[in-house]
Design a protein around this motif. Structure first.
Motif, mmCIF file in Angstrom:
data_model
loop_
_atom_site.group_PDB
_atom_site.id
_atom_site.type_symbol
_atom_site.label_atom_id
_atom_site.label_comp_id
_atom_site.label_asym_id
_atom_site.label_seq_id
_atom_site.Cartn_x
_atom_site.Cartn_y
_atom_site.Cartn_z
ATOM 1 N N ASN A 148 1.115 -1.233 -0.120
ATOM 2 C CA ASN A 148 0.448 -0.254 -0.111
ATOM 3 C C ASN A 148 0.639 1.702 0.384
ATOM 4 N N THR A 149 0.295 1.930 -1.287
ATOM 5 C CA THR A 149 1.298 3.691 -1.015
ATOM 6 C C THR A 149 1.805 4.093 -0.022
ATOM 7 N N ARG A 150 0.509 4.849 1.156
ATOM 8 C CA ARG A 150 0.415 5.262 2.137
ATOM 9 C C ARG A 150 0.843 4.170 3.067
ATOM 10 N N GLU A 151 0.788 3.190 3.230
ATOM 11 C CA GLU A 151 1.682 2.596 4.533
ATOM 12 C C GLU A 151 3.231 2.044 4.315
ATOM 13 N N ARG A 152 3.134 2.438 2.582
ATOM 14 C CA ARG A 152 5.033 2.651 2.139
ATOM 15 C C ARG A 152 5.466 4.021 2.814
ATOM 16 N N GLU A 153 5.083 4.441 2.669
ATOM 17 C CA GLU A 153 5.109 6.190 2.762
ATOM 18 C C GLU A 153 6.119 5.938 4.305
ATOM 19 N N GLU A 154 4.758 5.762 4.856
ATOM 20 C CA GLU A 154 4.775 5.935 6.537
ATOM 21 C C GLU A 154 6.412 5.333 7.050
ATOM 22 N N VAL A 155 6.338 4.173 6.350
ATOM 23 C CA VAL A 155 7.758 3.065 6.425
ATOM 24 C C VAL A 155 8.753 4.191 6.178
ATOM 25 N N CYS A 156 8.822 4.862 4.618
ATOM 26 C CA CYS A 156 10.200 5.908 4.758
ATOM 27 C C CYS A 156 10.203 7.078 5.598
ATOM 28 N N ARG A 157 8.866 6.821 5.793
ATOM 29 C CA ARG A 157 9.592 8.587 6.603
ATOM 30 C C ARG A 157 10.033 8.205 8.635
ATOM 31 N N ARG A 158 9.749 6.760 8.422
ATOM 32 C CA ARG A 158 10.072 6.557 9.785
ATOM 33 C C ARG A 158 11.597 6.285 10.628
ATOM 34 N N TRP A 159 11.831 6.113 9.257
ATOM 35 C CA TRP A 159 13.736 5.077 8.704
ATOM 36 C C TRP A 159 14.281 7.094 7.945
ATOM 37 N N ARG A 160 14.113 7.743 7.478
ATOM 38 C CA ARG A 160 14.818 9.008 6.633
ATOM 39 C C ARG A 160 15.543 9.283 7.208
ATOM 40 N N ARG A 161 15.759 9.352 8.722
ATOM 41 C CA ARG A 161 16.857 9.694 8.866
ATOM 42 C C ARG A 161 17.328 9.297 9.851
ATOM 43 N N VAL A 162 17.432 7.645 9.585
ATOM 44 C CA VAL A 162 18.559 6.791 10.068
ATOM 45 C C VAL A 162 19.426 6.950 9.275
ATOM 46 N N GLU A 163 21.272 7.351 10.376
ATOM 47 C CA GLU A 163 21.846 7.328 9.061
ATOM 48 C C GLU A 163 22.556 5.578 8.716
ATOM 49 N N ALA A 164 21.839 5.035 9.156
ATOM 50 C CA ALA A 164 22.611 3.047 8.963
ATOM 51 C C ALA A 164 21.840 3.423 6.918
ATOM 52 N N THR A 165 22.802 2.304 6.735
ATOM 53 C CA THR A 165 22.440 2.276 5.527
ATOM 54 C C THR A 165 21.030 1.017 5.054
ATOM 55 N N LEU A 166 20.688 1.437 4.340
ATOM 56 C CA LEU A 166 18.983 0.139 4.361
ATOM 57 C C LEU A 166 18.486 -0.896 3.139
ATOM 58 N N VAL A 167 18.025 -1.848 3.898
ATOM 59 C CA VAL A 167 18.668 -3.219 2.984
ATOM 60 C C VAL A 167 17.083 -3.261 2.611
ATOM 61 N N CYS A 168 16.112 -3.503 1.410
ATOM 62 C CA CYS A 168 15.389 -4.575 1.247
ATOM 63 C C CYS A 168 14.983 -5.352 0.106
ATOM 64 N N TYR A 169 14.349 -5.887 0.230
ATOM 65 C CA TYR A 169 13.717 -6.803 -0.913
ATOM 66 C C TYR A 169 12.610 -5.756 -1.952
ATOM 67 N N GLU A 170 12.543 -6.511 -2.893
ATOM 68 C CA GLU A 170 11.449 -6.089 -3.625
ATOM 69 C C GLU A 170 11.104 -6.855 -5.129
ATOM 70 N N ALA A 171 9.571 -7.782 -5.383
ATOM 71 C CA ALA A 171 9.351 -7.756 -6.769
ATOM 72 C C ALA A 171 9.245 -7.089 -7.270
ATOM 73 N N PRO A 172 9.614 -7.473 -8.442
ATOM 74 C CA PRO A 172 9.838 -6.621 -9.702
ATOM 75 C C PRO A 172 8.744 -5.826 -10.123
ATOM 76 N N HIS A 173 7.439 -6.240 -10.075
ATOM 77 C CA HIS A 173 5.980 -6.203 -10.466
ATOM 78 C C HIS A 173 6.212 -4.579 -9.546
ATOM 79 N N ARG A 174 6.858 -4.648 -8.633
ATOM 80 C CA ARG A 174 6.634 -3.806 -7.660
ATOM 81 C C ARG A 174 7.390 -2.506 -7.212
ATOM 82 N N LEU A 175 8.555 -3.441 -7.976
ATOM 83 C CA LEU A 175 10.349 -2.433 -7.448
ATOM 84 C C LEU A 175 9.918 -0.572 -8.418
#
Length: 294
Positions: A148-175
């Protein structure tokens, strides 16, 4: 508190066995031995795991353990472990318990004082991280971001100011949708996209988010991706300026600019104030806003 003596135990044992993420030559002798000594192998997809068994000439009973049957299977597997059987837990690829239901069985086994022994193997997140060209530590693994776009935005906002490198998985049709959210919420950061790791068609994209999106327009995503995103490189926010208390935290960059426009600010001032609020370069906000208008 529990103390586990992994190799000084009689009775049931749950082995967490890592399997290849693509190249079968990455399978270790110890993992093969764990399969050979197990009474049963609990697999996410028995058909997929059967191919691995056939490749190495192993004959062992398989039982399915996946998202849709985990509750009933968990009780069955725990009962078998209590009776003294050895169970090898595997996912379709990589280490079990990461972005799959294996973590629930592991917790249940620990709660029942059943030894849980990891047999390390390949892992897509760490494999992509170390070859990404981005700082490998600290890093934060996010798994699959919400669909869900809105939920994905919330996750990105939650971790936006974290100085750590972020790693995630994604399917091709949602990339592309996922990267667009990263661009709008986190900014045009450096990223590395790894496709089909360890397989014949392994491919890497290294650049900025916008550069990767442009590439994907002409080269549609294929295969599973591991995405590595550079961490926050701005100033560390104070307690009074935390992301949790920011009035604009529910807005995208575009919505943030439009908020100031609605208050009567000029486009130049709206972009400048948005950039100041978010700690982003003004040029980055300008480009995002005008890309939306075009």
């Amino acid at each position: 508190m529990q103390v586990q003596k992994s190799f000084d135990h009689t009775g049931g044992i749950l082995y967490i066995v890592g399997t290849p993420i693509g190249n079968l030559d990455d399978w270790t002798p110890r993992a093969k031995n764990a399969f050979e000594t197990a009474d049963v192998i609990a697999a996410e997809d028995t058909r997929h795991t059967q191919k691995l068994l056939n490749r190495f000439g192993i004959r062992k009973p398989l039982i399915s353990y996946h998202e849709h049957n985990r509750h009933t299977r968990e009780k069955e597997l725990i009962d078998r472990l209590k009776q003294g059987e050895t169970v090898a837990l595997v996912s379709d690829a990589g280490m079990p318990g990461i972005s799959d239901p294996g973590e629930e069985l592991i917790r249940s086994a620990i709660a029942c004082d059943i030894p849980v022994i990891p047999v390390p193997g390949p892992n897509a997140a760490v494999t992509a991280l170390v070859a990404s060209g981005l700082p490998p530590q600290p890093f934060l693994f996010l798994g699959f971001l919400p669909r869900n776009t809105r939920e994905r935005e919330e996750v990105c906002r939650r971790w936006r100011r974290v100085e750590a490198t972020l790693v995630c998985y994604e399917a091709p049709h949602r990339l592309k949708a996922m990267l667009q959210t990263v661009l709008e919420v986190m900014g045009d950061r450096r990223v590395a996209l790894a496709r089909e790791l360890t397989k014949r068609h392994e491919e890497w994209l290294r650049g900025t988010v916008s550069e990767c999106l442009q590439w994907l327009e002409d080269h549609p995503p294929r295969g599973e991706y591991t995405v590595v995103i550079a961490g926050w490189e701005g100033e560390t926010p104070s307690m009074d300026d935390s992301e949790e208390t920011a009035w604009w935290q529910s807005l995208t960059v575009i919505e943030h600019v439009k908020h100031y426009l609605a208050q009567g600010e000029t486009k130049k001032v709206a972009i400048q104030r948005t950039a100041q609020d978010r700690g982003l370069p003004k040029r980055e906000v300008y480009n995002l806003y005008h890309r939306e208008q075009d």
